[in-house]
Design an enzyme around this catalytic site. Structure first.
Site, mmCIF file in Angstrom:
data_model
loop_
_atom_site.group_PDB
_atom_site.id
_atom_site.type_symbol
_atom_site.label_atom_id
_atom_site.label_comp_id
_atom_site.label_asym_id
_atom_site.label_seq_id
_atom_site.Cartn_x
_atom_site.Cartn_y
_atom_site.Cartn_z
ATOM 1 N N ASN A 177 9.409 2.001 13.703
ATOM 2 C CA ASN A 177 8.714 0.726 13.581
ATOM 3 C C ASN A 177 8.677 0.296 12.119
ATOM 4 O OD1 ASN A 177 6.705 -1.338 14.895
ATOM 5 N ND2 ASN A 177 5.723 -0.662 13.010
ATOM 6 N N ILE A 209 4.683 -4.879 7.928
ATOM 7 C CA ILE A 209 4.278 -5.246 6.572
ATOM 8 C C ILE A 209 2.761 -5.279 6.527
ATOM 9 C CG2 ILE A 209 4.348 -7.048 4.799
ATOM 10 C CD1 ILE A 209 7.118 -7.781 5.835
ATOM 11 N N ARG A 246 -0.654 -4.920 3.749
ATOM 12 C CA ARG A 246 -0.988 -4.906 2.323
ATOM 13 C C ARG A 246 -1.502 -3.517 1.933
ATOM 14 N NH1 ARG A 246 -6.421 -8.690 2.349
ATOM 15 N NH2 ARG A 246 -7.940 -7.000 2.600
ATOM 16 N N ASP A 270 -7.395 -13.418 0.665
ATOM 17 C CA ASP A 270 -6.348 -13.311 1.679
ATOM 18 C C ASP A 270 -5.882 -14.679 2.154
ATOM 19 O OD1 ASP A 270 -8.103 -14.191 3.750
ATOM 20 O OD2 ASP A 270 -8.910 -12.168 3.937
#
Length: 495
Positions: free
Chosen positions: A171, A174, A176, A286
Site C-alpha cells: 500500500n 501520503i 503528514r 491544515d
C-alpha cells in the site's frame, strides 16, 4: 508523454516554462510557504528553491499547483482526458468478461494496459546511491515549517509504503509526518487509511513485533499521483502507476526489510513502528485553513536514509483552499465520475468544490427516475467509495442544473427544496478528526439536500414550470442582434 523519474518531469516542465528556479536564499521556516502560496494563487509554475537556508539540498514546491500539471504528471494532455483514467479504474474495480468478439476487440486496449501492472524488481537503484545508517539525522532534510503556529517541521509529500501480514500487495499512502528527533517522525494516518489498516492487522498477527515501514520522497509523477488516486482496494498503487506510465513500475528492495520502494525516488526513509509507541502530534495548520487539535499517533523510527546523488527534496504546504491538495482534488474529481457512474448510471455529473476543502461537500446531478431517487444517490455517495465517508454535505440536483455553477445550484436549493421534507440528517457517522465542528472527534453528522424537482408522490402541490423563451423568438433576435449594436452604443454613451 511518460516520465522515468521526477527529473525527467522537471526537465519537461522547465522546457515549457512551467518550472521556476529560485536562486536567492529562502528559508524553509515560513518563507517557502508564503512564496509557494502566492505562486499557486496566481496559477504560477512549479518552484525549485536551489538555496534553502541552512541546507544544501534543493526544495521542490508547487509541483501540482495547476490541474494542467496534474494531468501532465498522469501522462495526459489536459484535465478533460482524466475521465478516461476513471473509466479504466471503473473497469478494474468491476471487470466484465467480453460479451462477444466485437466486445473483446473493444476491450483489448484495456487488457494490453494491464500487462504494465506487475512491478519490475531491480537489484540496484538510483535511490540507494548514497546510504546513511550510523548517526543519521533527519535534520539533513530541508523540511518546511509551514505556518507560525506549527509545532515543528513537517514532511508532507512522503509516499508511505506498508504491507499487511495477509496481503501480497503493498500500500502507498501520503500522510503528514512531524519531525520528532534525529531519527523519529510521527506517522499521522487516519484509522480507515491503508497504512493504518496494515499496521492494525500486523499488531494482531505479530504482537509486539516492529512493523516495517518505508517513506519515499521525490518519486516519479505517476507513482506520486497513483498514491492519491482512488484505486480499488485489491489493486496496488504501484500497479496503477504502471498503467499511468505505460510501462512497469521499477522498484528495489529496502535494505532493512522486504518492502519495495520506487527505484528512482530521490530520498527513501527506512525503518519501523514499534507497536504501542506513540507521540502527540500537532498542532498544525491544515487544509481547512485552521490549526488542528493535537492527538497521539504512532512513531516511525528511521534506521536508514538512502538517496540519489544531488537529491531533490519534494515538499508542499496545506492551508485554506486553494492549496496544492485542493488542486489535486479538482483534477481527481474527473477520475471519480466514471467510477460512480458505473455503479449509479443515473449520475450525470459529480463535483467537489475546492472551497469545500476538497471532499466535505459534493454536488451531484442526476437523471431522476422515481420519487426518493435523490436520497438513494446520497446514500450511495457516502457508502460506495471510502474517499467520501467524510463528506459532510451532499447536494443532489436534476440534470438541468450545472453542478459546477453555484448560481445554478443555489437557485435549485432555494426553489426546489422544502427544508423539512428535503433535508436528510444522519447522526453519529465517521468524520475527519480534523473537523473541529463535529461534537466528538471522529464522529459527527451528515446532511443531504434534495434539490431535485419533486414528483407527485413527493408533494401535494402543483409543481412549478421553468420559464423559457420560444425558440422562434430567440432565432429572430439572434438574426438581428449584431444589427442592434446595443453594447457598442452603451460604451459610446459612457465615454
Amino acid at each position: 508523454m511518460k516520465y522515468k523519474d521526477l527529473r525527467d518531469f522537471l526537465a519537461l516542465l522547465e522546457a515549457k516554462g512551467e518550472l521556476k528556479r529560485i536562486h536567492q536564499t529562502i528559508d524553509p521556516f515560513l518563507e517557502m510557504t508564503e512564496i509557494s502560496d502566492r505562486t499557486l494563487q496566481a496559477q504560477g509554475p512549479a518552484l525549485l528553491f536551489e538555496k534553502p537556508k541552512g541546507h544544501a539540498m534543493p526544495v521542490l514546491c508547487n509541483l501540482f499547483g495547476t490541474t494542467q500539471r496534474v494531468a501532465m504528471g498522469m501522462g495526459q494532455k489536459d484535465i478533460s482526458t482524466l475521465r478516461e483514467l476513471g473509466q479504466l479504474l471503473a473497469f478494474l474495480k468491476e471487470p466484465e468478461p467480453p460479451k462477444g468478439f466485437r466486445d473483446l476487440l473493444s476491450k483489448l486496449p484495456k487488457f494490453k494496459q494491464i500487462l504494465n501492472m506487475p512491478n519490475k524488481i531491480l537489484t540496484s537503484a538510483p535511490c540507494q546511491e548514497e546510504i546513511w545508517k550510523d548517526n543519521l539525522d533527519l535534520g539533513c532534510l530541508p523540511a518546511m515549517h509551514c505556518w507560525p503556529g506549527d509545532v515543528a517541521p513537517l514532511i508532507t509529500w512522503g509516499l508511505t509504503i506498508t504491507r499487511g501480514p495477509h496481503k501480497e500487495r503493498q500500500n502507498l499512502g501520503i500522510y503528514r509526518q512531524q519531525v520528532l528527533s534525529k531519527n523519529k517522525i510521527i506517522m499521522r494516518w487516519l484509522p480507515h487509511r491503508g497504512g493504518a489498516l496494515d499496521y492494525r492487522e500486523w499488531c494482531k498477527t505479530n504482537p509486539g513485533q516492529p512493523f516495517p515501514v518505508a517513506v519515499a520522497l521525490g518519486a516519479d509523477p505517476a507513482t506520486i499521483l497513483g498514491a492519491v488516486t482512488p484505486v480499488p482496494d485489491t489493486l496496488s498503487e504501484y500497479a496503477f502507476s504502471g498503467l499511468l506510465r505505460g510501462y512497469r513500475t521499477e522498484v528495489v528492495k529496502c535494505l532493512s526489510s522486504d518492502l519495495q520502494v520506487p527505484a528512482n525516488a530521490e530520498i527513501v526513509l527506512e525503518g519501523y513502528i514499534q507497536p504501542g509507541e506513540t507521540a502527540e502530534e500537532g498542532p498544525y495548520g491544515d487544509h481547512t485553513g485552521y490549526y488542528n487539535e493535537t492527538e497521539h499517533f504512532p512513531v516511525f523510527t528511521v534506521s536508514h536514509i538512502t538517496k540519489r546523488q544531488d537529491a531533490i527534496y519534494h515538499s508542499t504546504y496545506t492551508g485554506r483552499p486553494p492549496d496544492e491538495p485542493s488542486i489535486l482534488g479538482a483534477a481527481l474529481n474527473e477520475v471519480f465520475i466514471p467510477i460512480l457512474q458505473k455503479q449509479f448510471p443515473e449520475i450525470v455529473d459529480f463535483y467537489l468544490p475546492p472551497e469545500g476543502c476538497s471532499y466535505r461537500l459534493a454536488v451531484v446531478t442526476i437523471k431522476k427516475q422515481y420519487a426518493g431517487h435523490a436520497k438513494r444517490v446520497m446514500m450511495g455517495v457516502w457508502s460506495f467509495l471510502r474517499q467520501f465517508m467524510y463528506t459532510k454535505f451532499v447536494i443532489v440536483c436534476d440534470d438541468d442544473i450545472n453542478a459546477r455553477n453555484w448560481n445554478d445550484v443555489i437557485w435549485a436549493i432555494t426553489t426546489r427544496m422544502d427544508p423539512a421534507r428535503d433535508t436528510l440528517l444522519i447522526e453519529n457517522t465517521p468524520i475527519d478528526y480534523l473537523d473541529f465542528a463535529s461534537p466528538v472527534a471522529g464522529l459527527g453528522s451528515k446532511m443531504g439536500l434534495d434539490a431535485t424537482n419533486k414528483w407527485s408522490a413527493e408533494t401535494q402541490r402543483v409543481w412549478g414550470r421553468t420559464i423559457k423563451m420560444d425558440k422562434s423568438v430567440c432565432d429572430r433576435i439572434d438574426a438581428i442582434w449584431d444589427e442592434l449594436n446595443i453594447f457598442n452604443q452603451q460604451s459610446v454613451k459612457k465615454k
